[in-house]
Design a protein around this motif. Structure first.
Motif, mmCIF file in Angstrom:
data_model
loop_
_atom_site.group_PDB
_atom_site.id
_atom_site.type_symbol
_atom_site.label_atom_id
_atom_site.label_comp_id
_atom_site.label_asym_id
_atom_site.label_seq_id
_atom_site.Cartn_x
_atom_site.Cartn_y
_atom_site.Cartn_z
ATOM 1 N N LEU A 126 0.816 -1.211 0.000
ATOM 2 C CA LEU A 126 0.000 0.000 0.000
ATOM 3 C C LEU A 126 0.849 1.262 0.000
ATOM 4 C CD1 LEU A 126 -2.643 -1.215 2.587
ATOM 5 C CD2 LEU A 126 -3.042 -0.835 0.143
ATOM 6 N N THR A 127 2.001 1.208 0.662
ATOM 7 C CA THR A 127 2.913 2.364 0.671
ATOM 8 C C THR A 127 3.394 2.669 -0.740
ATOM 9 O OG1 THR A 127 3.586 1.889 2.939
ATOM 10 C CG2 THR A 127 5.082 3.253 1.623
ATOM 11 N N GLY A 128 3.694 1.641 -1.511
ATOM 12 C CA GLY A 128 4.095 1.844 -2.905
ATOM 13 C C GLY A 128 2.984 2.474 -3.728
ATOM 14 N N MET A 129 1.758 2.013 -3.505
ATOM 15 C CA MET A 129 0.620 2.585 -4.227
ATOM 16 C C MET A 129 0.416 4.048 -3.837
ATOM 17 S SD MET A 129 -2.154 -0.487 -4.091
ATOM 18 C CE MET A 129 -1.764 -2.111 -4.750
ATOM 19 N N LYS A 130 0.530 4.342 -2.543
ATOM 20 C CA LYS A 130 0.375 5.725 -2.064
ATOM 21 C C LYS A 130 1.416 6.628 -2.720
ATOM 22 C CE LYS A 130 0.295 8.464 2.236
ATOM 23 N NZ LYS A 130 -0.529 9.491 1.664
ATOM 24 N N LYS A 131 2.637 6.161 -2.801
ATOM 25 C CA LYS A 131 3.702 6.938 -3.428
ATOM 26 C C LYS A 131 3.342 7.262 -4.883
ATOM 27 C CE LYS A 131 8.516 6.584 -4.873
ATOM 28 N NZ LYS A 131 9.660 5.696 -5.034
ATOM 29 N N SER A 132 2.822 6.286 -5.592
ATOM 30 C CA SER A 132 2.468 6.498 -6.990
ATOM 31 C C SER A 132 1.307 7.479 -7.139
ATOM 32 C CB SER A 132 2.122 5.154 -7.637
ATOM 33 O OG SER A 132 1.854 5.333 -8.997
ATOM 34 N N PHE A 133 0.266 7.338 -6.309
ATOM 35 C CA PHE A 133 -0.854 8.284 -6.367
ATOM 36 C C PHE A 133 -0.386 9.707 -6.069
ATOM 37 C CE2 PHE A 133 -3.669 4.539 -5.922
ATOM 38 C CZ PHE A 133 -4.560 4.832 -6.937
ATOM 39 N N ASN A 134 0.490 9.853 -5.085
ATOM 40 C CA ASN A 134 1.017 11.180 -4.751
ATOM 41 C C ASN A 134 1.787 11.780 -5.922
ATOM 42 O OD1 ASN A 134 -0.072 10.975 -2.191
ATOM 43 N ND2 ASN A 134 1.863 10.495 -1.199
ATOM 44 N N LYS A 135 2.604 10.962 -6.563
ATOM 45 C CA LYS A 135 3.393 11.457 -7.694
ATOM 46 C C LYS A 135 2.489 11.876 -8.853
ATOM 47 C CE LYS A 135 7.166 10.335 -10.829
ATOM 48 N NZ LYS A 135 8.165 9.341 -11.241
ATOM 49 N N HIS A 136 1.510 11.053 -9.168
ATOM 50 C CA HIS A 136 0.590 11.400 -10.263
ATOM 51 C C HIS A 136 -0.181 12.676 -9.943
ATOM 52 C CE1 HIS A 136 1.481 7.899 -12.613
ATOM 53 N NE2 HIS A 136 0.971 7.053 -11.737
ATOM 54 N N ALA A 137 -0.633 12.824 -8.695
ATOM 55 C CA ALA A 137 -1.372 14.038 -8.318
ATOM 56 C C ALA A 137 -0.490 15.268 -8.474
ATOM 57 C CB ALA A 137 -1.892 13.919 -6.884
ATOM 58 N N TRP A 138 0.758 15.161 -8.037
ATOM 59 C CA TRP A 138 1.696 16.275 -8.172
ATOM 60 C C TRP A 138 1.897 16.632 -9.652
ATOM 61 C CZ3 TRP A 138 6.782 14.966 -10.117
ATOM 62 C CH2 TRP A 138 7.584 16.082 -10.324
#
Length: 146
Positions: A126-138
């Motif tokens: 889940l931490t990996g997924m969170k990192k990806s969502f954060n990057k895409h949002a940015w």
């Protein structure tokens, strides 16, 4: 038997990812304007990633002996993501995706906290997924900045 807290939270995200997949597909089909080619390609990349994440979450629950949600009725009862209306302009589409990614990222934090106590492997996933969502949002926020 009561559903485990971690299973319930992960199932909510499976529902969210399924609704988000459909929303991203809608936007992929209906995006238009001067950035059509760029956004059309990006939205396809995003819905493919969301699909892979959804599958990974469901398979993780199965590996833990749990049951992932798997019907449209269940998804719509559990999701915290709004469906596409079909009337969004391109800028609204991108803003909606940003909002959804931020919402999911915040929800993932709650699940990670539970998973760290119950299942560190799921927490890591889940931490990996969170990192990806954060990057895409940015990146999408940067895309919209004028």
């Amino acid at each position: 038997m009561a559903e485990k807290k971690l299973t319930k939270l992960v199932n909510k995200e499976i529902a969210n990812f399924t609704v988000l997949y459909t929303k991203l597909h809608n936007y992929h089909w209906y995006v238009n304007g001067p950035h059509f080619f760029e956004l059309h390609k990006k939205l396809e990349e995003l819905y493919n990633e969301v699909t892979a994440d959804m599958d990974e979450l469901a398979e993780r629950l199965l590996a833990l002996g749990e049951t992932p949600v798997a019907t449209l009725k269940q998804y719509m009862e559990m999701t915290t993501i709004e469906e596409a209306t079909g009337s969004e302009n391109t800028e609204d589409m991108v803003q909606s995706v940003i909002s959804d990614f931020e919402k999911i990222s915040n929800e993932l934090l709650e699940i990670i906290e539970v998973a760290e106590e119950e299942d560190p492997v799921t927490a890591d996933m889940l931490t990996g997924m969170k990192k990806s969502f954060n990057k895409h949002a940015w990146m999408l926020r940067a895309y919209l900045s004028k």
